[in-house]
Design a protein around this motif. Structure first.
Motif: not given
Length: 170
Positions: A31-52
């Motif tokens: 998968l390309f360009e997938k939003a990474l929205v870590p659940s319940k993870a403090k101090g981790i900013s939202k980002s988009i994975a280039d490749c998974l």
């Protein structure tokens, strides 16, 4: 004349050279360009994975692409999102960025992140593993499962059922 590649060129290279991440004979879905929205993870900013890359053995590999056109200033804030969702994390970067990527991963305690470098050779990107990734110490199955929508999970499953097809085509 030196060619400067775009991110799409590097994505094509990943698809052609999946053996860097997937053992011979093992199925995988990319998968390309997938939003990474870590659940319940403090101090981790939202980002988009280039490749998974989702391997049939349950391993998730995340790849952040940094072309020679890219700045590295956001790298330190992008990698924690990958690390909580993925088993293994790589930065695929141009040879010119290796030193800066090494410094960033050392400074921000992200030494588990692997580095794959590429360079132009006869107008084609040529890659090699500079540093292997280690198992992410912060990975979370909960975060990984919350990453995908139902339709994506079904597409990944069907990708394993029908070899050779990519989930993004479903």
């Amino acid at each position: 004349m030196q060619i400067r590649f775009y991110e799409d060129d590097i994505k094509d290279m990943i698809l052609r050279k999946k053996r860097l991440f997937v053992p011979e004979g093992m199925e995988s879905v990319v998968l390309f360009e997938k939003a990474l929205v870590p659940s319940k993870a403090k101090g981790i900013s939202k980002s988009i994975a280039d490749c998974l890359i989702f391997r049939e053995d349950g391993i998730i590999i995340g790849i952040e692409i940094k072309t020679e056109r890219d700045e590295l200033s956001r790298l330190r804030s992008q990698l924690p999102g990958y690390s909580i969702v993925c088993d293994y994390v790589y930065v695929m970067c141009h040879d010119d960025h290796i030193e800066k990527v090494e410094q960033s991963t050392a400074r921000y305690k992200q030494r588990h992140v692997g580095i794959i470098a590429y360079r132009e050779f006869k107008s084609v990107p040529f890659s090699g593993v500079y540093r292997e990734a280690e198992l992410s110490p912060t990975r979370s199955a909960y975060s990984a499962f919350n990453l995908l929508w139902k339709a994506e999970l079904l597409a990944i499953h069907s990708g394993f059922s029908r070899p050779g097809e990519r989930a993004e085509e479903e």
